[in-house]
Design a protein around this motif. Structure first.
Motif, mmCIF file in Angstrom:
data_model
loop_
_atom_site.group_PDB
_atom_site.id
_atom_site.type_symbol
_atom_site.label_atom_id
_atom_site.label_comp_id
_atom_site.label_asym_id
_atom_site.label_seq_id
_atom_site.Cartn_x
_atom_site.Cartn_y
_atom_site.Cartn_z
ATOM 1 N N UNK A 1 2.878 11.633 3.447
ATOM 2 C CA UNK A 1 2.094 10.466 3.693
ATOM 3 C C UNK A 1 1.584 10.322 5.081
ATOM 4 N N UNK A 2 2.850 10.722 5.948
ATOM 5 C CA UNK A 2 2.591 10.597 7.432
ATOM 6 C C UNK A 2 1.452 11.627 7.801
ATOM 7 N N UNK B 1 4.644 10.445 -3.334
ATOM 8 C CA UNK B 1 4.235 11.448 -2.269
ATOM 9 C C UNK B 1 5.648 11.384 -1.483
ATOM 10 N N UNK B 2 5.935 12.343 -0.789
ATOM 11 C CA UNK B 2 7.110 12.339 0.029
ATOM 12 C C UNK B 2 6.524 11.718 1.452
ATOM 13 N N UNK C 1 0.852 -1.176 0.007
ATOM 14 C CA UNK C 1 0.099 0.047 -0.056
ATOM 15 C C UNK C 1 0.911 1.311 -0.242
ATOM 16 N N UNK C 2 1.999 1.491 0.992
ATOM 17 C CA UNK C 2 2.842 2.332 0.804
ATOM 18 C C UNK C 2 3.480 2.625 -0.588
ATOM 19 N N UNK D 1 11.062 3.884 4.586
ATOM 20 C CA UNK D 1 11.910 2.662 4.542
ATOM 21 C C UNK D 1 11.371 1.948 3.280
ATOM 22 N N UNK D 2 10.086 1.813 3.256
ATOM 23 C CA UNK D 2 9.468 1.157 2.177
ATOM 24 C C UNK D 2 9.635 1.620 0.849
ATOM 25 N N UNK D 3 9.457 3.098 0.926
ATOM 26 C CA UNK D 3 9.650 3.949 -0.630
ATOM 27 C C UNK D 3 11.086 4.076 -0.699
ATOM 28 N N UNK D 4 12.173 3.443 -0.004
ATOM 29 C CA UNK D 4 13.651 3.670 -0.276
ATOM 30 C C UNK D 4 14.223 2.595 -0.275
#
Length: 296
Positions: free
Chosen positions: A37-38, A32-33, A25-26, A96-99
């Motif tokens: 998102x947070x 988005x940054x 999902x993330x 972490x998920x998106x990097x």
């Protein structure tokens, strides 16, 4: 009794399955940054929890919890600290998920149960015997080996394990209904999230607009994917013994590990394998010690 147990196991299983696949999902929000998102996660989780409180008819209990916290400033301060800590945990996980650090998130949540035991000793003076001390040592060796082989501390794993363990320790002191707790935690973070999103809405970096309707819907959905597993978890925790519930917690990092290897195609080399070998051995011993009497 058997029916309640089945309901509890279903709720627990669904909880950890949802948490396990959350990286997918993330990843949908990767444009988005992590900060954006947070902020959306905080805002929409709050509004979704208001809806949950209304549908489950928990308003009176929520008001009673609010009054109790207002009268006890120490508990209010603990709640504020918990809100900040879980926000750091959420931000780290999303980043972490998106990097390309999904495997590191998995390692962090494998470590978490052992870190919680360590914090129990530090903060609550809980007694643990030799086997559990050895389990903590094994996990520490695994992280040390990973740090040595990579040349840097796997900070994502450490931050996730530490923040979630601290969060758990704070929640243990707080003794607050989980429905009230997550509602109030997100409420306390709204003064930070709302101005940030308001300012972002006026900039080209904003992703919550008519130009990106799919992403806007996914950002709104962060409230659902946050609150639903928490609600399910509360039912599972109420209906199952802790040793059964504890068994389910390894589902999420296992799914995360598999996703990191086979879906996100992250590197899974000797550093990660050696760390996990020690951590898995520690968890196996820890589980056996729990089954044999809890304090060994």
């Amino acid at each position: 009794m058997e029916h309640s147990r089945r309901v509890g196991m279903t709720a627990a299983l669904m909880t950890y399955l949802i948490w396990g696949v959350l990286p997918l999902y993330w990843n949908l929000l990767a444009r988005a940054d992590a900060n954006e998102i947070l902020a959306h996660r905080i805002i929409w989780s709050f509004f979704f929890m208001l809806l949950v409180l209304a549908l489950t008819k928990r308003w009176q209990a929520f008001k009673a919890d609010c009054r109790a916290l207002w009268q006890n400033k120490r508990r209010g301060a603990i709640l504020l600290a918990a809100a900040f800590i879980i926000s750091i945990n959420w931000l780290t996980y999303i980043w972490a998920v998106n990097h390309d650090h999904v495997i590191d998130t998995s390692i962090g949540y494998y470590i978490n149960p052992l870190m919680s035991v360590l914090f129990g000793v530090i903060f609550f003076r809980e007694h643990i015997g030799g086997i559990k001390k050895f389990c903590i040592l094994l996990a520490a060796i695994g992280i040390f080996l990973m740090t040595y082989q990579l040349g840097s501390l796997p900070w994502v794993s450490v931050v996730l394990a530490v923040t979630f363990s601290v969060y758990g320790a704070l929640k243990k002191q707080l003794q607050l209904n989980p429905f009230s707790s997550i509602t109030l935690e997100t409420l306390l973070m709204l003064p930070f999230a709302l101005p940030y999103i308001a300012r972002l809405m006026m900039s080209p970096e904003n992703h919550f607009s008519l130009a990106t309707p799919d992403l806007a819907l996914f950002l709104m959905g962060t409230g659902v994917v946050t609150a639903v597993p928490l609600v399910l978890f509360s039912y599972g925790a109420n209906l199952l013994p802790l040793n059964v519930l504890g068994f389910f917690q390894y589902i999420s990092p296992t799914i995360g590990l598999l996703l990191g290897i086979f879906f996100f195609h992250e590197e899974f080399g000797l550093a990660q394998i050696s760390a996990l070998a020690f951590i898995w051995a520690a968890l196996a011993l820890f589980t056996a010690a729990e089954g044999l009497g809890g304090r060994k």
